[in-house]
Design an enzyme around this catalytic site. Structure first.
Site, PDB file in Angstrom:
ATOM      1  N   CYS A  93       0.840  -1.202   0.000  1.00 54.04           N
ATOM      2  CA  CYS A  93       0.000   0.000   0.000  1.00 54.04           C
ATOM      3  C   CYS A  93       0.879   1.258   0.000  1.00 54.04           C
ATOM      4  CB  CYS A  93      -0.987  -0.015   1.159  1.00 54.04           C
ATOM      5  SG  CYS A  93      -2.332   1.191   0.948  1.00 54.04           S
ATOM      6  N   HIS A 202      -3.853  -4.540  -0.610  1.00 54.32           N
ATOM      7  CA  HIS A 202      -3.465  -5.208   0.632  1.00 54.32           C
ATOM      8  C   HIS A 202      -3.575  -6.724   0.459  1.00 54.32           C
ATOM      9  CE1 HIS A 202      -3.220  -1.751   3.416  1.00 54.32           C
ATOM     10  NE2 HIS A 202      -4.136  -1.213   2.619  1.00 54.32           N
ATOM     11  N   GLU A 204      -2.766  -8.929   2.571  1.00 53.78           N
ATOM     12  CA  GLU A 204      -3.195  -9.501   3.858  1.00 53.78           C
ATOM     13  C   GLU A 204      -4.702  -9.396   4.063  1.00 53.78           C
ATOM     14  OE1 GLU A 204      -2.682  -5.147   4.858  1.00 53.78           O
ATOM     15  OE2 GLU A 204      -1.795  -6.609   3.471  1.00 53.78           O
TER      16      GLU A 204
END
Length: 249
Positions: A93, A202, A204
């Protein structure tokens, strides 16, 4: 008895440092890397970051504030030292955005880490921030997106790099740039540039596709058995870990 080379299944787990510079999304990044099979240390310690197989630079919030947080823990020197030795770094990011020369927010320009030429600017779209799931256009030879070229990934940002300005130099492999589009505005979604890899989205927070992407990156890491010694007089410092999400990047 002759020793045989290790295969990926018999290698030790990759050792990864997540740079602890105060970013608010570090805990979710650590958990995602651990779930993908890495041994993860959250720290700003210079020697640990240089000795790791991979370094992850997360980021949420404002460009200038994230750059300053990285500078405050000596992260710029850590990143530069790793890349100069061909040691892998992954930005996430705002961790992608700060790799560019500069970022402009609210009419004010801030200097980035300068690993890539170009500027991060506000998205030119009717709906900002760009928040939610989106597909990407990855190059066919991408290692990062192998097996997940048609998947969706989770974005949360108002700013992006919207041009790629680095030219190929001599025999070096050309960077692999992945693009995405929001409301007609095309921007850089990921870059694979030698040891430096980064994503605007992202991983994750991107479910199974994000987990596979992290696995692809971890599988590409060379295993390092000998720790690197820090240069005299250039010690690292411990950063404070954040626990809350920052403003939209």
């Amino acid at each position: 008895m002759t020793a045989t080379p290790e295969t990926p299944s018999t290698q030790r787990p990759p050792r990864v440092v997540v740079l602890d510079h105060g970013s608010g999304n570090v805990r979710s990044v650590v958990r995602a890397l651990e779930a993908a099979g890495a041994e993860v240390l959250l720290t700003a310690d210079r020697e640990a970051a240089l000795a790791a197989d991979g370094l992850v630079v997360p980021g949420v919030g404002a460009f200038a504030a994230t750059v300053q947080q990285i500078l405050d823990v000596g992260g710029d020197r850590i990143i530069e030292r790793r890349l100069s030795g061909g040691l892998p770094v992954l930005g996430i990011c705002v961790g992608l955005q700060v790799m560019f020369e500069s970022g402009t927010e609210h009419g004010e320009e801030a200097k980035g880490l300068g690993q890539w030429p170009g500027e991060v600017t506000r998205l030119e779209a009717d709906v900002v921030p760009h928040m939610g799931w989106n597909t990407v256009d990855a190059p066919a030879e991408s290692t990062l997106f192998s097996g997940i070229e048609d998947e969706r990934f989770y974005f949360v940002h108002s700013y992006a790099a919207r041009r790629w300005e680095m030219e190929q130099i001599g025999p070096l492999s050309a960077p692999k740039v992945t693009w995405a589009e929001h409301d007609g505005d095309r921007f850089i979604a990921a870059v694979e540039n030698g040891a430096l890899t980064a994503t605007q989205f992202h991983p994750e927070k991107s479910g199974d596709a994000g987990a596979r992407l992290l696995t692809n990156w971890l599988d590409s890491l060379p295993r390092r058995d000998l720790p690197r010694r820090a240069d005299a007089g250039d010690g690292g410092s411990e950063g404070a870990s954040g626990t809350s999400e920052g403003p939209v990047a």
